[in-house]
Design an enzyme around this catalytic site. Structure first.
Site, PDB file in Angstrom:
ATOM      1  N   ASP A  31       0.854  -1.191   0.000  1.00 10.30           N
ATOM      2  CA  ASP A  31       0.000   0.000   0.000  1.00 10.30           C
ATOM      3  C   ASP A  31       0.891   1.242   0.000  1.00 10.30           C
ATOM      4  O   ASP A  31       1.888   1.309   0.732  1.00 10.30           O
ATOM      5  CB  ASP A  31      -0.907  -0.008   1.234  1.00 10.30           C
ATOM      6  CG  ASP A  31      -2.059   0.968   1.113  1.00 10.30           C
ATOM      7  OD1 ASP A  31      -3.213   0.532   1.111  1.00 10.30           O
ATOM      8  OD2 ASP A  31      -1.793   2.189   1.016  1.00 10.30           O
ATOM      9  N   ASN A  87     -12.975  -3.516   2.547  1.00 12.71           N
ATOM     10  CA  ASN A  87     -14.033  -2.501   2.563  1.00 12.71           C
ATOM     11  C   ASN A  87     -14.895  -2.593   1.304  1.00 12.71           C
ATOM     12  O   ASN A  87     -14.365  -2.706   0.197  1.00 12.71           O
ATOM     13  CB  ASN A  87     -13.411  -1.106   2.636  1.00 12.71           C
ATOM     14  CG  ASN A  87     -12.578  -0.902   3.898  1.00 12.71           C
ATOM     15  OD1 ASN A  87     -12.907  -1.423   4.955  1.00 12.71           O
ATOM     16  ND2 ASN A  87     -11.485  -0.159   3.781  1.00 12.71           N
ATOM     17  N   GLN A  94     -14.570   2.361   1.535  1.00 13.89           N
ATOM     18  CA  GLN A  94     -13.901   2.000   0.276  1.00 13.89           C
ATOM     19  C   GLN A  94     -13.636   3.267  -0.527  1.00 13.89           C
ATOM     20  O   GLN A  94     -14.529   4.106  -0.682  1.00 13.89           O
ATOM     21  CB  GLN A  94     -14.766   1.031  -0.540  1.00 13.89           C
ATOM     22  CG  GLN A  94     -14.050   0.493  -1.775  1.00 13.89           C
ATOM     23  CD  GLN A  94     -14.861  -0.560  -2.548  1.00 13.89           C
ATOM     24  OE1 GLN A  94     -16.032  -0.787  -2.248  1.00 13.89           O
ATOM     25  NE2 GLN A  94     -14.231  -1.173  -3.528  1.00 13.89           N
ATOM     26  N   HIS A 100     -10.336  -5.348  -3.191  1.00 13.19           N
ATOM     27  CA  HIS A 100      -8.997  -5.591  -2.658  1.00 13.19           C
ATOM     28  C   HIS A 100      -9.108  -5.987  -1.198  1.00 13.19           C
ATOM     29  O   HIS A 100     -10.064  -5.622  -0.506  1.00 13.19           O
ATOM     30  CB  HIS A 100      -8.089  -4.368  -2.815  1.00 13.19           C
ATOM     31  CG  HIS A 100      -8.670  -3.106  -2.297  1.00 13.19           C
ATOM     32  ND1 HIS A 100      -9.596  -2.366  -2.999  1.00 13.19           N
ATOM     33  CD2 HIS A 100      -8.486  -2.452  -1.127  1.00 13.19           C
ATOM     34  CE1 HIS A 100      -9.947  -1.310  -2.287  1.00 13.19           C
ATOM     35  NE2 HIS A 100      -9.290  -1.342  -1.141  1.00 13.19           N
ATOM     36  N   HIS A 102      -6.965  -5.772   2.359  1.00 10.13           N
ATOM     37  CA  HIS A 102      -5.828  -5.189   3.086  1.00 10.13           C
ATOM     38  C   HIS A 102      -5.283  -6.215   4.072  1.00 10.13           C
ATOM     39  O   HIS A 102      -6.052  -6.841   4.816  1.00 10.13           O
ATOM     40  CB  HIS A 102      -6.279  -4.008   3.963  1.00 10.13           C
ATOM     41  CG  HIS A 102      -6.812  -2.832   3.247  1.00 10.13           C
ATOM     42  ND1 HIS A 102      -6.074  -1.697   3.028  1.00 10.13           N
ATOM     43  CD2 HIS A 102      -8.038  -2.572   2.706  1.00 10.13           C
ATOM     44  CE1 HIS A 102      -6.817  -0.788   2.407  1.00 10.13           C
ATOM     45  NE2 HIS A 102      -8.019  -1.295   2.200  1.00 10.13           N
TER      46      HIS A 102
HETATM   47  P1  AMP Z   1      -9.886   1.305   0.472  1.00 10.11           P
HETATM   48  O1  AMP Z   1     -10.134   2.528   1.316  1.00 10.11           O
HETATM   49  O2  AMP Z   1     -10.233   0.024   1.156  1.00 10.11           O
HETATM   50  O3  AMP Z   1     -10.557   1.438  -0.890  1.00 10.11           O
HETATM   51  O4  AMP Z   1      -8.333   1.244   0.278  1.00 10.11           O
HETATM   52  C1  AMP Z   1      -7.654   1.786  -0.800  1.00 10.11           C
HETATM   53  C2  AMP Z   1      -6.195   1.673  -0.474  1.00 10.11           C
HETATM   54  O5  AMP Z   1      -5.474   1.787  -1.663  1.00 10.11           O
HETATM   55  C3  AMP Z   1      -5.677   2.757   0.489  1.00 10.11           C
HETATM   56  O6  AMP Z   1      -5.060   2.129   1.622  1.00 10.11           O
HETATM   57  C4  AMP Z   1      -4.651   3.503  -0.357  1.00 10.11           C
HETATM   58  O7  AMP Z   1      -3.547   3.937   0.386  1.00 10.11           O
HETATM   59  C5  AMP Z   1      -4.279   2.476  -1.395  1.00 10.11           C
HETATM   60  N1  AMP Z   1      -3.820   2.985  -2.678  1.00 10.11           N
HETATM   61  C6  AMP Z   1      -4.426   3.922  -3.447  1.00 10.11           C
HETATM   62  N2  AMP Z   1      -3.719   4.122  -4.576  1.00 10.11           N
HETATM   63  C7  AMP Z   1      -2.652   3.293  -4.524  1.00 10.11           C
HETATM   64  C8  AMP Z   1      -1.543   3.039  -5.380  1.00 10.11           C
HETATM   65  N3  AMP Z   1      -1.386   3.705  -6.534  1.00 10.11           N
HETATM   66  N4  AMP Z   1      -0.636   2.118  -4.997  1.00 10.11           N
HETATM   67  C9  AMP Z   1      -0.767   1.461  -3.824  1.00 10.11           C
HETATM   68  N5  AMP Z   1      -1.791   1.657  -2.978  1.00 10.11           N
HETATM   69  C10 AMP Z   1      -2.711   2.557  -3.311  1.00 10.11           C
END
Ligand code: AMP
Ligand code: ZN
Length: 136
Positions: A31, A87, A94, A100, A102
């Site tokens: 992440d 999420n 989300q 995805h 985590h």
């Molecule tokens: P969510 O809130 O469950 O949709 O989580 C999205 C996650 O994606 C967050 O923890 C972000 O930090 C991560 N994220 C967003 N863009 C990128 C990226 N380009 N590379 C790696 N992680 C990312």
């Protein structure tokens, strides 16, 4: 592949990422804004917005992979615990609408906040929910 989905592009390798694991169905990346050292994301290569859209077999594979990666986190980074968070929809936090999982390593006394204020299960809620879910 869905146009303008960043996780589709990362999963396909079109955007570089810190890749920890890859197979025909998934890419696992770090992440970019980690909650803790080793925070990783399991991304399916096919686009599904959330768990409700995911085929069951792929969902099963995703969680089996989560178990494997959790074990790797414990053996390699020597974390003290792992939270597995997934999420679905904006109301649940989300922000990227490509399914995805985590994996958030936890370290004793870290300041990672994943908690909620505990409520109280009322008899009315219990009866209503049990009825709705079991009778559907
Ligand atoms: P969510 O809130 O469950 O949709 O989580 C999205 C996650 O994606 C967050 O923890 C972000 O930090 C991560 N994220 C967003 N863009 C990128 C990226 N380009 N590379 C790696 N992680 C990312
Ligand atoms: Zn996507």
């Amino acid at each position: 592949m869905t146009d303008n989905c960043i996780f589709c592009k990362i999963a396909a390798g079109e955007i570089p990422s810190a890749t920890l694991y890859e197979d025909q169905d998934f890419r696992v990346i770090l992440d970019v804004a980690p909650a803790s050292k080793g925070h990783m994301l399991i991304l399916p290569k096919q686009h599904y917005a959330n768990i409700c859209e995911m085929p069951e077999e792929l969902t099963g594979k995703a969680f089996i992979l989560a178990k494997k990666m959790a074990g790797k986190l414990e053996t390699t980074l020597k974390c003290d615990g792992v939270n597995i968070v997934q999420n679905n929809h904006e109301a649940a936090g989300q922000t990227v609408f490509h399914f995805h999982i985590h994996l958030i390593p936890r370290y004793a006394d870290d300041q990672v906040g994943l908690g909620w204020k505990m409520g109280k299960l009322t008899d009315a809620d219990r009866d209503e929910i049990v009825k709705k879910i079991t009778e559907e």
